[in-house]
Write a protein that holds these residues in place. Structure first.
Motif, PDB file in Angstrom:
ATOM      1  N   ASN A  35     -56.504 -43.804 -44.237  1.00  0.00           N
ATOM      2  CA  ASN A  35     -57.220 -42.814 -45.033  1.00  0.00           C
ATOM      3  C   ASN A  35     -58.727 -42.861 -44.899  1.00  0.00           C
ATOM      4  O   ASN A  35     -59.420 -41.897 -45.171  1.00  0.00           O
ATOM      5  CB  ASN A  35     -56.862 -43.026 -46.508  1.00  0.00           C
ATOM      6  CG  ASN A  35     -56.162 -41.828 -47.069  1.00  0.00           C
ATOM      7  OD1 ASN A  35     -56.244 -40.743 -46.504  1.00  0.00           O
ATOM      8  ND2 ASN A  35     -55.484 -42.000 -48.175  1.00  0.00           N
ATOM      9  N   PHE A  36     -59.279 -44.012 -44.515  1.00  0.00           N
ATOM     10  CA  PHE A  36     -60.727 -44.150 -44.500  1.00  0.00           C
ATOM     11  C   PHE A  36     -61.243 -44.384 -43.085  1.00  0.00           C
ATOM     12  O   PHE A  36     -62.310 -44.940 -42.883  1.00  0.00           O
ATOM     13  CB  PHE A  36     -61.161 -45.244 -45.468  1.00  0.00           C
ATOM     14  CG  PHE A  36     -60.680 -44.951 -46.842  1.00  0.00           C
ATOM     15  CD1 PHE A  36     -61.357 -44.040 -47.632  1.00  0.00           C
ATOM     16  CD2 PHE A  36     -59.516 -45.509 -47.323  1.00  0.00           C
ATOM     17  CE1 PHE A  36     -60.886 -43.696 -48.881  1.00  0.00           C
ATOM     18  CE2 PHE A  36     -59.029 -45.174 -48.577  1.00  0.00           C
ATOM     19  CZ  PHE A  36     -59.721 -44.272 -49.370  1.00  0.00           C
ATOM     20  N   ASN A  38     -62.426 -42.374 -41.152  1.00  0.00           N
ATOM     21  CA  ASN A  38     -63.687 -41.666 -40.894  1.00  0.00           C
ATOM     22  C   ASN A  38     -64.901 -42.520 -41.268  1.00  0.00           C
ATOM     23  O   ASN A  38     -65.950 -42.421 -40.646  1.00  0.00           O
ATOM     24  CB  ASN A  38     -63.727 -40.325 -41.627  1.00  0.00           C
ATOM     25  CG  ASN A  38     -63.376 -40.460 -43.082  1.00  0.00           C
ATOM     26  OD1 ASN A  38     -62.779 -41.450 -43.493  1.00  0.00           O
ATOM     27  ND2 ASN A  38     -63.723 -39.488 -43.885  1.00  0.00           N
ATOM     28  N   TYR A  39     -64.734 -43.397 -42.264  1.00  0.00           N
ATOM     29  CA  TYR A  39     -65.817 -44.328 -42.582  1.00  0.00           C
ATOM     30  C   TYR A  39     -65.957 -45.351 -41.455  1.00  0.00           C
ATOM     31  O   TYR A  39     -67.038 -45.623 -40.957  1.00  0.00           O
ATOM     32  CB  TYR A  39     -65.555 -45.039 -43.912  1.00  0.00           C
ATOM     33  CG  TYR A  39     -65.858 -44.171 -45.105  1.00  0.00           C
ATOM     34  CD1 TYR A  39     -67.103 -44.221 -45.710  1.00  0.00           C
ATOM     35  CD2 TYR A  39     -64.917 -43.300 -45.618  1.00  0.00           C
ATOM     36  CE1 TYR A  39     -67.399 -43.420 -46.794  1.00  0.00           C
ATOM     37  CE2 TYR A  39     -65.201 -42.488 -46.699  1.00  0.00           C
ATOM     38  CZ  TYR A  39     -66.447 -42.553 -47.291  1.00  0.00           C
ATOM     39  OH  TYR A  39     -66.737 -41.751 -48.354  1.00  0.00           O
ATOM     40  N   PHE A 199     -56.282 -45.651 -56.860  1.00  0.00           N
ATOM     41  CA  PHE A 199     -57.111 -45.436 -55.674  1.00  0.00           C
ATOM     42  C   PHE A 199     -56.313 -44.621 -54.657  1.00  0.00           C
ATOM     43  O   PHE A 199     -55.175 -44.957 -54.360  1.00  0.00           O
ATOM     44  CB  PHE A 199     -57.483 -46.803 -55.095  1.00  0.00           C
ATOM     45  CG  PHE A 199     -58.355 -46.740 -53.879  1.00  0.00           C
ATOM     46  CD1 PHE A 199     -59.439 -45.888 -53.824  1.00  0.00           C
ATOM     47  CD2 PHE A 199     -58.102 -47.562 -52.790  1.00  0.00           C
ATOM     48  CE1 PHE A 199     -60.261 -45.844 -52.707  1.00  0.00           C
ATOM     49  CE2 PHE A 199     -58.915 -47.529 -51.666  1.00  0.00           C
ATOM     50  CZ  PHE A 199     -59.987 -46.660 -51.631  1.00  0.00           C
ATOM     51  N   GLY A 200     -56.912 -43.548 -54.166  1.00  0.00           N
ATOM     52  CA  GLY A 200     -56.193 -42.710 -53.205  1.00  0.00           C
ATOM     53  C   GLY A 200     -55.316 -41.660 -53.868  1.00  0.00           C
ATOM     54  O   GLY A 200     -54.456 -41.083 -53.227  1.00  0.00           O
ATOM     55  N   GLY A 225     -64.980 -41.186 -51.174  1.00  0.00           N
ATOM     56  CA  GLY A 225     -64.125 -40.714 -50.083  1.00  0.00           C
ATOM     57  C   GLY A 225     -63.304 -39.508 -50.495  1.00  0.00           C
ATOM     58  O   GLY A 225     -63.771 -38.633 -51.219  1.00  0.00           O
ATOM     59  N   GLY A 226     -62.041 -39.481 -50.051  1.00  0.00           N
ATOM     60  CA  GLY A 226     -61.152 -38.358 -50.338  1.00  0.00           C
ATOM     61  C   GLY A 226     -60.927 -38.189 -51.832  1.00  0.00           C
ATOM     62  O   GLY A 226     -60.722 -37.084 -52.319  1.00  0.00           O
ATOM     63  N   VAL A 229     -63.638 -36.078 -53.131  1.00  0.00           N
ATOM     64  CA  VAL A 229     -63.459 -34.683 -52.713  1.00  0.00           C
ATOM     65  C   VAL A 229     -62.387 -34.001 -53.574  1.00  0.00           C
ATOM     66  O   VAL A 229     -62.619 -32.926 -54.134  1.00  0.00           O
ATOM     67  CB  VAL A 229     -63.064 -34.595 -51.223  1.00  0.00           C
ATOM     68  CG1 VAL A 229     -62.854 -33.142 -50.810  1.00  0.00           C
ATOM     69  CG2 VAL A 229     -64.125 -35.233 -50.338  1.00  0.00           C
ATOM     70  N   SER A 230     -61.216 -34.655 -53.709  1.00  0.00           N
ATOM     71  CA  SER A 230     -60.131 -34.046 -54.486  1.00  0.00           C
ATOM     72  C   SER A 230     -60.536 -33.888 -55.951  1.00  0.00           C
ATOM     73  O   SER A 230     -60.290 -32.854 -56.566  1.00  0.00           O
ATOM     74  CB  SER A 230     -58.865 -34.909 -54.404  1.00  0.00           C
ATOM     75  OG  SER A 230     -58.321 -34.843 -53.112  1.00  0.00           O
ATOM     76  N   PRO A 260     -66.679 -32.192 -46.251  1.00  0.00           N
ATOM     77  CA  PRO A 260     -65.485 -31.396 -46.576  1.00  0.00           C
ATOM     78  C   PRO A 260     -65.650 -30.520 -47.813  1.00  0.00           C
ATOM     79  O   PRO A 260     -65.056 -29.444 -47.883  1.00  0.00           O
ATOM     80  CB  PRO A 260     -64.383 -32.442 -46.789  1.00  0.00           C
ATOM     81  CG  PRO A 260     -65.033 -33.751 -46.831  1.00  0.00           C
ATOM     82  CD  PRO A 260     -66.366 -33.618 -46.170  1.00  0.00           C
TER      83      PRO A 260
END
Lengths: 396, 293
Positions: A35-36, A38-39, A199-200, A225-226, A229-230, A260
């Motif tokens: 999931n991370f 991109n980091y 988390f997540g 992170g995501g 965003v969510s 995003p």
């Protein structure tokens, strides 16, 4: 004539010796899958650019730097990878780490093998509070962000505070540090709600309505992170950002989260970025951003910037030590009241006692502009390093 | 606590439940008919979100036709995967299927990373649904009503298909006795391809339908498949209605758990799972394993 030939031959020999010098081996652990990723991949890009520049300038102590990247995954996997890098690849240094829990697992291993570990992203304050002699962190940690957030919050008139953060070490510690510090600075604040989504998580709606029901004036959040965003996407149609007067979120200034969200980013959130690509407006920083963008097609995110600077700071320490001996490098980081390194973003000072870097912290309010397809920090507010220097239990 | 707020919280639970149902129902359907525990189910869910992002080119207004296209693509992908990968392992021991679907999970994760990059992809709701509707004096995102309606529609259509059509009757029969069905002259392999394709298409629909309120990255597949398993473990693996009930219970428990004990809200869901496993190990609406004589 003959003499010249000898001199020339010697010069060639010396020259090729420098080139053929044994490389300094560095094992870099980043989150390159999941999931991370991109980091992790942004951090990797920062390291790649730094190493390319260092080697183009003749390396360190005349030796090139050679980096082996590994995906650190979970703490167990990371420990295995760290041992593999130490025992099989015979690396001289370990470097990187995105996740807090991974940093806590790898640090004792690196320390035991006397392979200095330089952390550029993982932000749990506990890492440096372990007081391990061969562990260093060249980026700021979550406690410094929480203290900075508290410094801003104390200047606001708001008394009713709430929290929403991921239910793990980073989220819990960030809030604990923040609210403790805020109550020191402004004793009349009151906590009206604490929300701890997993988390997540993908769905935040119940948390958002529960939070709003408590009618806080201000909210502290360590979602990243995501999750950030969510949460942002779901909070907007609930009218969350209209009813909350003040919203503060460390690491919300990550390009990974702002890109995003695009033009839908709520404006006026106070977020931190550790490194922000538009700050400072110096030629050196602009040149770095351009070089990074030309090479990778992206703007450097905060952790790309920190990975780049971490590598440069390590190079400076090795150069100062005159050797890659772990004790010599440790001494170089600690000597003279701690290594001071001039980074693009400002001065980084390594505190000798706990090996934590202190520096001015870049925060800002989110704003959508025509210049970028995502929100930027405008205005930028800088928290001086001295406001974040917390006491350490480590002694030197 | 006032009724208006309870209603609001109930609705947030329902919105979450509908996304869970769309995610989990295909998993249950496939297990029921094919007996395959599909670890790649979350990957198809993730793929649905990516496909939607890709077909509408980041334009939220394309959501409607985009979702239809994603379902069509899901059917094709599901049929291909079943025909090329699943069919050869039907007769083999179960761990072959588990290894195969797990491998598929890894392949799809790396595949989307190659195609779309590791960055989060996000798509807003269409402009008409980007605003709140007011429920008992509190704002509630309009898009969630679409999500809830979609879940109810899917549940209704599945009911009609399974209970009122001949093919549906055959699918139900396949869950009971595949050999007998074959002996009766039914083209069972074709039926299984169809069910697998339908299950995958439902997963891609679920992924696409939640994208306007969430975000997608290569790692969500694992999170999604874990959530899907929790739903079907509670509801009963192999039961479509179990998936509906499981999703509903988990959604509402989360919504009200947050109010009662915010510090431990996420524990309630797991607590429910533990209780169900202790009392009815085959799930609330699942069928207890037949005693073989």
């Amino acid at each position: 004539m003959k003499r010249w030939t000898i001199v020339l031959a010697l010069a060639t020999l010396v020259g090729s010796y420098a080139l053929a010098a044994e490389p300094i081996k560095i094992g870099a652990l980043y989150m390159l899958s999941g999931n991370f990723a991109n980091y992790g991949s942004a951090s990797k890009e920062g390291v790649q650019l730094a190493v390319e520049e260092i080697n183009a300038n003749g390396g360190v102590l005349g030796r090139p730097i050679e980096v082996t990247f590994a995906d650190h995954g979970s703490p167990d996997q990371a420990v295995r990878e760290a041992k593999r890098l130490i025992l099989e690849n015979k690396v001289n240094f370990l470097f990187g780490i995105d996740s807090s829990s991974v940093s806590l697992a790898v640090a004792p291993v690196a320390n035991e093998y006397k392979v200095p570990l330089i952390v550029t992203h993982a932000a749990t304050p506990r890492l440096t509070e372990m007081c391990l002699p061969y562990v260093f962190r060249t980026s700021n940690n979550a406690r410094m962000d929480s203290w900075a957030a508290a410094a801003f919050a104390a200047k606001q008139p708001y008394k009713r505070w709430a929290n929403i953060g991921p239910d793990y070490e980073f989220g819990r510690v960030s809030w604990e540090d923040f609210i403790t510090r805020l109550k020191e600075l402004k004793p009349d604040v009151e906590v009206v709600s604490e929300q701890w989504p997993k988390f997540g998580s993908s769905d935040y709606s119940s948390y958002i309505t529960a939070l709003m029901r408590a009618k806080p004036e201000a909210v502290f959040s360590s979602l990243w992170g995501g999750d950030f965003v969510s949460f942002g996407k779901q909070a907007i149609p609930f009218g969350f950002f209209k009813t909350i007067r003040f919203y503060v979120n460390p690491t919300g200034g990550a390009l990974q989260a702002l890109e995003p969200l695009g033009k839908n980013t709520p404006e006026g959130m106070l977020v931190s970025a550790r490194y922000w690509f538009l700050y400072p407006e110096t030629e050196a920083n602009k040149a770095f951003v351009k070089k990074f963008h030309d090479k990778f097609g992206d703007y450097p995110s905060y952790n790309a910037g920190e990975a780049y600077e971490g590598m440069k700071m390590l190079a400076a320490a090795i150069e100062k030590a005159g050797s890659i001996d772990p004790d010599a490098v440790k001494a170089a980081f600690e000597a003279g009241g701690g290594l001071k390194y001039q980074a693009l973003e400002g001065l980084k000072w390594m505190r000798p006692a706990d090996h934590q870097v202190f520096e001015d912290l870049v925060w800002g309010y989110t704003k959508n502009t025509d210049k970028y397809p995502f929100a930027i920090l405008e205005p930028i507010v800088v928290v001086p390093a001295k406001d974040t220097i917390y006491p350490t239990k480590c002694s030197k | 606590m006032d009724i208006g707020f309870l209603l609001l919280q109930f609705l947030t639970g329902l919105a979450y439940a509908s996304s869970l149902f769309l995610l989990a129902v295909g998993l249950s359907l496939i297990f029921g008919a094919l007996g395959i525990v599909n670890f790649a189910h979350g990957s198809f869910y993730m793929l649905g979100a990516y496909l939607l992002y890709w077909v509408v080119r980041g334009n939220p207004e394309g959501l409607w036709w985009g979702m239809l296209l994603v379902v069509a693509l899901g059917l094709v992908i599901g049929a291909l995967v079943e025909r090329l990968l699943m069919r050869p392992v039907y007769g083999r021991p179960e761990h072959y299927q588990i290894l195969l679907t797990y491998a598929l999970l890894l392949v799809i994760e790396d595949g989307v990373k190659l195609l779309f990059g590791p960055a989060y992809k996000s798509l807003g709701p269409p402009a008409a649904l980007a605003y709140p509707v007011w429920i008992a004096g509190a704002p509630f995102p309009a898009y969630y009503f679409v999500q809830i309606a979609l879940a109810l529609l899917v549940a209704g259509l599945l009911w009609f298909f399974l209970q009122r059509t001949r093919t549906g009757a055959l699918v139900r029969a396949a869950t009971l006795d595949r050999e007998m069905l074959e002996a009766l002259g039914v083209n069972v392999p074709k039926l299984l391809t169809a069910v697998f394709a339908l299950g995958v298409a439902l997963a891609t629909l679920g992924g696409a339908a939640t994208l306007p309120m969430q975000t997608v990255s290569p790692g969500i597949a694992v999170e999604a498949v874990i959530s899907a398993f929790i739903v079907v473990v509670v509801g009963g693996l192999g039961s479509v209605w179990g998936a509906l009930l499981g999703a509903f219970l988990i959604g509402e428990i989360q919504a009200f758990g947050v109010l009662i004990l915010p510090d431990f809200a996420i524990a309630f869901v797991y607590l429910l799972m533990v209780v169900v496993l202790l009392v009815r190990p085959w799930g609330l609406l699942g069928r207890p394993p037949a005693v073989r004589t």
